[in-house]
Design a protein around this motif. Structure first.
Motif, PDB file in Angstrom:
ATOM      1  N   LYS A 190      -0.001   4.531  -0.614  1.00 17.19           N
ATOM      2  CA  LYS A 190      -0.601   5.861  -0.417  1.00 17.19           C
ATOM      3  C   LYS A 190       0.329   6.717   0.435  1.00 17.19           C
ATOM      4  O   LYS A 190       0.915   6.232   1.403  1.00 17.19           O
ATOM      5  CB  LYS A 190      -1.977   5.740   0.241  1.00 17.19           C
ATOM      6  CG  LYS A 190      -1.947   5.158   1.631  1.00 17.19           C
ATOM      7  CD  LYS A 190      -3.350   5.014   2.212  1.00 17.19           C
ATOM      8  CE  LYS A 190      -3.293   4.402   3.584  1.00 17.19           C
ATOM      9  NZ  LYS A 190      -4.492   3.685   3.969  1.00 17.19           N
TER      10      LYS A 190
ATOM     11  N   VAL B 218       0.853  -1.193   0.000  1.00 23.11           N
ATOM     12  CA  VAL B 218       0.000   0.000   0.000  1.00 23.11           C
ATOM     13  C   VAL B 218       0.889   1.243   0.000  1.00 23.11           C
ATOM     14  O   VAL B 218       1.615   1.515   0.958  1.00 23.11           O
ATOM     15  CB  VAL B 218      -0.969  -0.006   1.191  1.00 23.11           C
ATOM     16  CG1 VAL B 218      -1.757   1.293   1.251  1.00 23.11           C
ATOM     17  CG2 VAL B 218      -1.921  -1.199   1.062  1.00 23.11           C
TER      18      VAL B 218
ATOM     19  N   MET C 199      -4.290  -6.051   7.062  1.00 24.48           N
ATOM     20  CA  MET C 199      -3.384  -4.931   6.903  1.00 24.48           C
ATOM     21  C   MET C 199      -2.233  -5.131   7.903  1.00 24.48           C
ATOM     22  O   MET C 199      -2.137  -6.185   8.528  1.00 24.48           O
ATOM     23  CB  MET C 199      -4.126  -3.608   7.132  1.00 24.48           C
ATOM     24  CG  MET C 199      -5.467  -3.645   6.451  1.00 24.48           C
ATOM     25  SD  MET C 199      -6.486  -2.155   6.273  1.00 24.48           S
ATOM     26  CE  MET C 199      -5.931  -0.988   7.433  1.00 24.48           C
ATOM     27  N   THR C 200      -1.376  -4.131   8.039  1.00 22.35           N
ATOM     28  CA  THR C 200      -0.176  -4.310   8.861  1.00 22.35           C
ATOM     29  C   THR C 200      -0.468  -4.930  10.230  1.00 22.35           C
ATOM     30  O   THR C 200       0.211  -5.859  10.665  1.00 22.35           O
ATOM     31  CB  THR C 200       0.530  -2.952   9.061  1.00 22.35           C
ATOM     32  OG1 THR C 200       0.930  -2.465   7.781  1.00 22.35           O
ATOM     33  CG2 THR C 200       1.758  -3.096   9.968  1.00 22.35           C
TER      34      THR C 200
ATOM     35  N   ARG D 152      -3.045  -6.377   2.219  1.00 25.60           N
ATOM     36  CA  ARG D 152      -2.686  -5.010   1.796  1.00 25.60           C
ATOM     37  C   ARG D 152      -1.877  -4.367   2.911  1.00 25.60           C
ATOM     38  O   ARG D 152      -2.395  -4.032   3.954  1.00 25.60           O
ATOM     39  CB  ARG D 152      -3.964  -4.205   1.542  1.00 25.60           C
ATOM     40  CG  ARG D 152      -5.007  -4.927   0.670  1.00 25.60           C
ATOM     41  CD  ARG D 152      -6.285  -4.104   0.578  1.00 25.60           C
ATOM     42  NE  ARG D 152      -6.811  -3.722   1.870  1.00 25.60           N
ATOM     43  CZ  ARG D 152      -7.769  -4.379   2.538  1.00 25.60           C
ATOM     44  NH1 ARG D 152      -8.312  -5.464   2.019  1.00 25.60           N
ATOM     45  NH2 ARG D 152      -8.177  -3.949   3.712  1.00 25.60           N
ATOM     46  N   ILE D 153      -0.579  -4.214   2.676  1.00 23.56           N
ATOM     47  CA  ILE D 153       0.297  -3.766   3.753  1.00 23.56           C
ATOM     48  C   ILE D 153       1.027  -2.485   3.383  1.00 23.56           C
ATOM     49  O   ILE D 153       1.705  -2.408   2.353  1.00 23.56           O
ATOM     50  CB  ILE D 153       1.290  -4.885   4.124  1.00 23.56           C
ATOM     51  CG1 ILE D 153       0.490  -6.121   4.589  1.00 23.56           C
ATOM     52  CG2 ILE D 153       2.252  -4.418   5.218  1.00 23.56           C
ATOM     53  CD1 ILE D 153       1.326  -7.271   5.066  1.00 23.56           C
ATOM     54  N   GLY D 154       0.847  -1.474   4.223  1.00 24.76           N
ATOM     55  CA  GLY D 154       1.512  -0.197   4.010  1.00 24.76           C
ATOM     56  C   GLY D 154       2.593   0.051   5.045  1.00 24.76           C
ATOM     57  O   GLY D 154       3.792  -0.077   4.773  1.00 24.76           O
ATOM     58  N   THR D 155       2.160   0.403   6.243  1.00 25.86           N
ATOM     59  CA  THR D 155       3.087   0.744   7.322  1.00 25.86           C
ATOM     60  C   THR D 155       4.151  -0.330   7.551  1.00 25.86           C
ATOM     61  O   THR D 155       5.317   0.000   7.800  1.00 25.86           O
ATOM     62  CB  THR D 155       2.295   0.953   8.636  1.00 25.86           C
ATOM     63  OG1 THR D 155       1.109   1.691   8.320  1.00 25.86           O
ATOM     64  CG2 THR D 155       3.095   1.706   9.658  1.00 25.86           C
TER      65      THR D 155
ATOM     66  N   ILE E 189      -7.638   0.587  -3.877  1.00 27.04           N
ATOM     67  CA  ILE E 189      -8.187   0.000  -2.642  1.00 27.04           C
ATOM     68  C   ILE E 189      -9.052   0.978  -1.861  1.00 27.04           C
ATOM     69  O   ILE E 189      -9.710   0.604  -0.903  1.00 27.04           O
ATOM     70  CB  ILE E 189      -7.053  -0.529  -1.734  1.00 27.04           C
ATOM     71  CG1 ILE E 189      -6.109   0.596  -1.312  1.00 27.04           C
ATOM     72  CG2 ILE E 189      -6.274  -1.639  -2.433  1.00 27.04           C
ATOM     73  CD1 ILE E 189      -5.042   0.156  -0.325  1.00 27.04           C
TER      74      ILE E 189
ATOM     75  N   ARG F 281       3.240   6.419   7.920  1.00 28.54           N
ATOM     76  CA  ARG F 281       2.969   7.377   6.844  1.00 28.54           C
ATOM     77  C   ARG F 281       3.073   8.793   7.346  1.00 28.54           C
ATOM     78  O   ARG F 281       2.734   9.089   8.477  1.00 28.54           O
ATOM     79  CB  ARG F 281       1.560   7.163   6.287  1.00 28.54           C
ATOM     80  CG  ARG F 281       1.455   6.097   5.265  1.00 28.54           C
ATOM     81  CD  ARG F 281       0.039   5.967   4.739  1.00 28.54           C
ATOM     82  NE  ARG F 281      -0.870   5.454   5.749  1.00 28.54           N
ATOM     83  CZ  ARG F 281      -1.060   4.170   6.015  1.00 28.54           C
ATOM     84  NH1 ARG F 281      -0.401   3.270   5.345  1.00 28.54           N
ATOM     85  NH2 ARG F 281      -1.898   3.802   6.950  1.00 28.54           N
TER      86      ARG F 281
ATOM     87  N   MET G 122     -13.569  -7.885  -0.458  1.00 21.78           N
ATOM     88  CA  MET G 122     -12.593  -7.128   0.334  1.00 21.78           C
ATOM     89  C   MET G 122     -13.279  -6.552   1.554  1.00 21.78           C
ATOM     90  O   MET G 122     -14.453  -6.201   1.501  1.00 21.78           O
ATOM     91  CB  MET G 122     -12.034  -6.009  -0.544  1.00 21.78           C
ATOM     92  CG  MET G 122     -11.024  -5.097   0.128  1.00 21.78           C
ATOM     93  SD  MET G 122     -11.730  -3.697   1.003  1.00 21.78           S
ATOM     94  CE  MET G 122     -10.771  -2.366   0.330  1.00 21.78           C
TER      95      MET G 122
ATOM     96  N   ILE H 191     -12.250  -3.950   5.194  1.00 24.37           N
ATOM     97  CA  ILE H 191     -11.314  -3.268   6.086  1.00 24.37           C
ATOM     98  C   ILE H 191     -11.843  -3.492   7.493  1.00 24.37           C
ATOM     99  O   ILE H 191     -12.943  -3.054   7.823  1.00 24.37           O
ATOM    100  CB  ILE H 191     -11.258  -1.757   5.794  1.00 24.37           C
ATOM    101  CG1 ILE H 191     -10.921  -1.509   4.310  1.00 24.37           C
ATOM    102  CG2 ILE H 191     -10.259  -1.064   6.717  1.00 24.37           C
ATOM    103  CD1 ILE H 191     -11.031  -0.047   3.892  1.00 24.37           C
TER     104      ILE H 191
ATOM    105  N   ASN I 163      -5.038   4.518  -2.593  1.00 27.93           N
ATOM    106  CA  ASN I 163      -6.356   4.861  -2.083  1.00 27.93           C
ATOM    107  C   ASN I 163      -7.084   5.871  -2.938  1.00 27.93           C
ATOM    108  O   ASN I 163      -8.297   5.884  -2.970  1.00 27.93           O
ATOM    109  CB  ASN I 163      -6.219   5.509  -0.706  1.00 27.93           C
ATOM    110  CG  ASN I 163      -6.397   4.516   0.363  1.00 27.93           C
ATOM    111  OD1 ASN I 163      -5.706   3.517   0.336  1.00 27.93           O
ATOM    112  ND2 ASN I 163      -7.313   4.752   1.268  1.00 27.93           N
TER     113      ASN I 163
HETATM  114  C1  LIG Z   1      -4.021   2.305   4.240  1.00 27.20           C
HETATM  115  C2  LIG Z   1      -4.710   1.069   3.843  1.00 27.20           C
HETATM  116  C3  LIG Z   1      -4.103  -0.188   4.007  1.00 27.20           C
HETATM  117  C4  LIG Z   1      -2.743  -0.384   4.646  1.00 27.20           C
HETATM  118  O1  LIG Z   1      -2.765  -0.056   5.988  1.00 27.20           O
HETATM  119  P1  LIG Z   1      -1.469  -0.324   6.904  1.00 27.20           P
HETATM  120  O2  LIG Z   1      -2.026  -0.375   8.268  1.00 27.20           O
HETATM  121  O3  LIG Z   1      -0.556   0.830   6.683  1.00 27.20           O
HETATM  122  O4  LIG Z   1      -0.866  -1.588   6.469  1.00 27.20           O
HETATM  123  C5  LIG Z   1      -4.788  -1.303   3.553  1.00 27.20           C
HETATM  124  N1  LIG Z   1      -6.007  -1.205   2.977  1.00 27.20           N
HETATM  125  C6  LIG Z   1      -6.623  -0.021   2.811  1.00 27.20           C
HETATM  126  C7  LIG Z   1      -7.951   0.025   2.164  1.00 27.20           C
HETATM  127  C8  LIG Z   1      -6.005   1.150   3.249  1.00 27.20           C
HETATM  128  O5  LIG Z   1      -6.623   2.310   3.095  1.00 27.20           O
END
Ligand SMILES: *Cc1c(COP(=O)(O)O)cnc(C)c1O
Length: 223
Positions: free
Chosen positions: A26, A24, A196-197, A212-215, A71, A221, A153, A155, A47
């Protein structure tokens, strides 16, 4: 740890489950994205359509072919901008949005792969369809010629303790199996996008095959 080290660690953890990792990106710079791609990332998740439009040509110009996953919430008036770039749209949550995607994809001669976003018990989020609407939405999408439903999907609400959201993942998995069992024509129910993370291992235990992994990859971020 560096971006590359984070990716290696996560891959090591999830590899035995055959799970697809979407990074991820963003609020991440193009150079951080390139670092991740050079470390093996093949799919990125954004995003916002606007942000995707800025980065997409930059990543292409660097000669990198990755899948672009949308996403975040998609407004119908942004669909015509999103569809040309999107490999998979995770956030379809209404008939109206699905119809608009279908119209734009048809014009482009594309078949757009989509997931239904389901809001399981997150009272704070206004996005995502109700679980009770999932089956009828799946039927509607299966009738669309240029749109292919590929899964679900969600969240999960944020919780310090990922165990707290296990029931959310269980419920989405159940819904996933119900929709799969309908054997709708023109669908390919294969992706269960959850985790997610903070909670991806619990999501995988409950059947996720796309996380879906960002952090966890890029660090916190900056907004
Ligand atoms: C930001 C986001 C993520 C990733 O979140 P992290 O906690 O940073 O891994 C995954 N899915 C969606 C829809 C997001 O908006």
């Amino acid at each position: 740890m560096s971006i590359a080290q984070n990716i290696t660690e996560i891959q090591k953890e999830i590899d035995r489950y055959q799970v697809k990792l979407v990074a991820v990106t963003k609020n991440q710079s193009t150079s951080a994205m390139l670092e991740a791609i050079n470390a093996g990332i093949t799919a990125v998740g954004e995003n916002r359509v606007q942000e995707m439009m800025t980065k997409y040509p930059e990543i292409q110009a660097a000669g990198k072919l990755v899948e672009w996953h949308l996403i975040g919430h998609l407004q119908t008036n942004k669909v015509r901008l999103a569809v040309p770039m999107a490999h998979l749209i995770h956030s379809v949550d209404s008939e109206r949005l699905a119809m608009e995607i279908d119209k734009v994809a048809g014009k482009l001669g594309k078949r757009q792969d989509v997931l239904l976003q389901i809001n399981i018990a997150d009272e704070d989020s206004k996005f995502g369809a109700e679980p009770g609407q999932a089956l009828s939405l799946a039927r509607v999408i299966s009738q669309l010629e240029h749109t292919r439903l590929c899964g679900l999907m969600t969240i999960a609400p944020f919780s310090e303790n990922p165990e707290a959201v296990r029931p959310v993942f269980k419920e989405l998995n159940q819904l996933f199996n119900e929709i799969k069992a309908l054997n709708l024509s023109n669908t390919e129910i294969s992706w269960l996008s959850m985790g997610m993370t903070n909670d991806y291992m619990v999501a995988i235990e409950e059947g996720a095959n796309l996380v879906r992994i960002g952090t966890g990859i890029f660090g916190a971020r900056q907004y």
